[in-house]
Motif scaffolding. Structure first.
Motif, short mmCIF file in Angstrom:
data_model
loop_
_atom_site.label_atom_id
_atom_site.label_comp_id
_atom_site.label_asym_id
_atom_site.label_seq_id
_atom_site.Cartn_x
_atom_site.Cartn_y
_atom_site.Cartn_z
N TRP A 242 54.13 27.16 -144.86
CA TRP A 242 53.05 28.06 -144.48
C TRP A 242 52.88 28.09 -142.96
CZ3 TRP A 242 50.52 32.01 -146.29
CH2 TRP A 242 49.35 32.44 -145.64
N GLU A 243 52.90 26.92 -142.34
CA GLU A 243 52.78 26.88 -140.89
C GLU A 243 54.00 27.52 -140.23
OE1 GLU A 243 51.73 23.20 -139.08
OE2 GLU A 243 49.71 23.19 -139.94
N ASP A 244 55.18 27.30 -140.80
CA ASP A 244 56.37 27.96 -140.26
C ASP A 244 56.23 29.48 -140.32
OD1 ASP A 244 57.91 25.80 -139.40
OD2 ASP A 244 58.82 25.51 -141.38
N LEU A 245 55.64 29.97 -141.40
CA LEU A 245 55.42 31.40 -141.54
C LEU A 245 54.51 31.93 -140.44
CD1 LEU A 245 55.62 34.10 -143.07
CD2 LEU A 245 53.73 33.30 -144.52
N GLN A 246 53.44 31.21 -140.13
CA GLN A 246 52.52 31.65 -139.07
C GLN A 246 53.26 31.76 -137.73
OE1 GLN A 246 49.59 32.54 -140.52
NE2 GLN A 246 50.67 31.68 -142.29
N ILE A 247 54.11 30.79 -137.48
CA ILE A 247 54.90 30.80 -136.24
C ILE A 247 55.88 31.96 -136.24
CG2 ILE A 247 56.63 29.54 -134.89
CD1 ILE A 247 55.28 26.94 -135.95
N ASP A 248 56.62 32.12 -137.34
CA ASP A 248 57.64 33.17 -137.40
C ASP A 248 57.03 34.56 -137.29
OD1 ASP A 248 59.71 31.37 -137.59
OD2 ASP A 248 59.85 31.47 -139.78
N MET A 249 55.84 34.77 -137.84
CA MET A 249 55.19 36.07 -137.71
C MET A 249 54.90 36.37 -136.24
SD MET A 249 52.60 36.63 -140.94
CE MET A 249 51.52 35.25 -140.55
N MET A 250 54.46 35.37 -135.49
CA MET A 250 54.19 35.56 -134.08
C MET A 250 55.49 35.83 -133.31
SD MET A 250 51.01 35.57 -134.01
CE MET A 250 51.13 36.04 -132.30
N ILE A 251 56.51 35.06 -133.59
CA ILE A 251 57.78 35.23 -132.89
C ILE A 251 58.34 36.63 -133.11
CG2 ILE A 251 60.20 34.46 -132.80
CD1 ILE A 251 58.30 32.48 -131.51
N ASP A 252 58.34 37.09 -134.34
CA ASP A 252 58.89 38.42 -134.63
C ASP A 252 58.06 39.52 -133.99
OD1 ASP A 252 60.95 37.27 -136.03
OD2 ASP A 252 60.10 37.65 -138.01
N THR A 253 56.76 39.33 -133.93
CA THR A 253 55.90 40.32 -133.28
C THR A 253 56.14 40.34 -131.78
OG1 THR A 253 54.23 40.00 -134.99
CG2 THR A 253 53.54 41.12 -132.99
N ILE A 254 56.28 39.18 -131.18
CA ILE A 254 56.62 39.09 -129.76
C ILE A 254 57.92 39.83 -129.48
CG2 ILE A 254 57.34 37.50 -127.92
CD1 ILE A 254 55.44 35.42 -129.36
N GLU A 255 58.89 39.67 -130.37
CA GLU A 255 60.17 40.33 -130.21
C GLU A 255 60.05 41.84 -130.31
OE1 GLU A 255 63.72 39.25 -129.62
OE2 GLU A 255 62.16 38.22 -128.48
N ASP A 256 59.13 42.33 -131.12
CA ASP A 256 58.91 43.77 -131.20
C ASP A 256 58.51 44.34 -129.83
OD1 ASP A 256 59.46 43.86 -133.91
OD2 ASP A 256 57.35 43.83 -134.53
N VAL A 257 57.63 43.62 -129.14
CA VAL A 257 57.18 44.09 -127.83
C VAL A 257 58.30 43.98 -126.80
CG1 VAL A 257 55.33 44.00 -126.14
CG2 VAL A 257 54.91 43.18 -128.45
N ARG A 258 59.00 42.85 -126.82
CA ARG A 258 60.11 42.67 -125.86
C ARG A 258 61.16 43.74 -126.03
NH1 ARG A 258 65.10 41.55 -125.51
NH2 ARG A 258 65.25 41.35 -127.78
N THR A 259 61.48 44.06 -127.26
CA THR A 259 62.50 45.08 -127.52
C THR A 259 62.07 46.43 -126.96
OG1 THR A 259 63.22 43.94 -129.53
CG2 THR A 259 63.80 46.26 -129.33
N ALA A 260 60.80 46.77 -127.13
CA ALA A 260 60.30 48.03 -126.59
C ALA A 260 60.38 48.05 -125.06
CB ALA A 260 58.86 48.26 -127.05
N ALA A 261 60.04 46.92 -124.43
CA ALA A 261 60.09 46.84 -122.97
C ALA A 261 61.52 46.92 -122.46
CB ALA A 261 59.43 45.55 -122.50
N ALA A 262 62.44 46.26 -123.15
CA ALA A 262 63.85 46.29 -122.75
C ALA A 262 64.44 47.68 -122.95
CB ALA A 262 64.64 45.26 -123.55
N ASP A 263 64.03 48.34 -124.03
CA ASP A 263 64.50 49.69 -124.30
C ASP A 263 64.11 50.63 -123.15
OD1 ASP A 263 65.66 51.73 -126.12
OD2 ASP A 263 63.60 52.47 -126.21
#
Length: 208
Positions: A85-106
């Motif tokens: 469960w704690e890993d899930l909370q972390i992974d949700m944040m990581i994947d969301t952070i990556e969504d923003v980074r991808t948009a900025a890099a694009d």
């Protein structure tokens, strides 16, 4: 963990920076190889597991994928979740952070100037404020952290990537958000990371 580490990435923070932070957090000495695109293509790309960077060599074992490497090192360091469960909370944040980074890099690496201009306003005035306001609220409600109300690799990953995003959008992405700035200060106060940040070279734009 190891006696010999070699990280190969480009001459900018990018996806290599979270790995550099994680290695520094654990006080692991590593060879920090930074290449321009021409050198990467000529000398390293064909030897990388999937032809992509970053590449981390640990005692001769070759690893790839920034998030996978950071997740592994976090578990070794005790800053992953204590359960799934704690890993899930972390992974949700990581994947969301990556969504923003991808948009900025694009946006940053768009070569068509007309398309780049069209992407700028939605990125600066919609995407980034939408996500970073949510990050700000989460950190405020989670004792200064992004997940599980404690230091996890999500915090380290976020700070490393947000610094790269400052480069991608040519401004301080954390300036409007006091809780996120405080989180950055917390991460930069960690001795190993503090030492690395003080000594790292400046970004040099890579032409992808």
């Amino acid at each position: 963990m190891t006696s010999k580490c070699r990280l190969t990435y480009f001459t900018l923070k990018g996806l290599g920076e979270p790995i550099r932070y994680m290695l520094s957090y654990r006080n692991i000495k590593f060879e920090d190889v930074r290449l321009d695109m021409e050198t990467w293509k000529a000398t390293v790309k064909h030897t990388a597991p999937f032809g992509k960077a970053p590449v981390l060599e640990i005692d001769g074992k070759v690893l790839t994928q920034s998030k996978a490497i950071c997740r592994y090192m976090a578990r070794e360091a005790g800053i992953a979740g204590k359960d799934t469960w704690e890993d899930l909370q972390i992974d949700m944040m990581i994947d969301t952070i990556e969504d923003v980074r991808t948009a900025a890099a694009d946006y940053k690496f768009e070569r068509d100037e007309k398309k780049k201009a069209e992407k700028k306003d939605p990125l600066y005035n919609e995407t980034i404020p939408f996500y970073f306001k949510k990050f700000e609220t989460i950190v405020s409600a989670s004792k200064g952290h992004l997940a599980n109300k404690k230091l996890t690799w999500a915090d380290i990953y976020f700070v490393a990537i947000s610094e790269h995003m400052c480069f991608l959008i040519d401004q301080d992405i954390l300036e409007p958000y006091p809780n996120l700035k405080a989180l950055k200060d917390t991460i930069h106060a960690i001795p190993g990371i503090k030492k690395y940040v003080e000594q790292r070279p400046a970004d040099i734009l890579v032409e992808f």
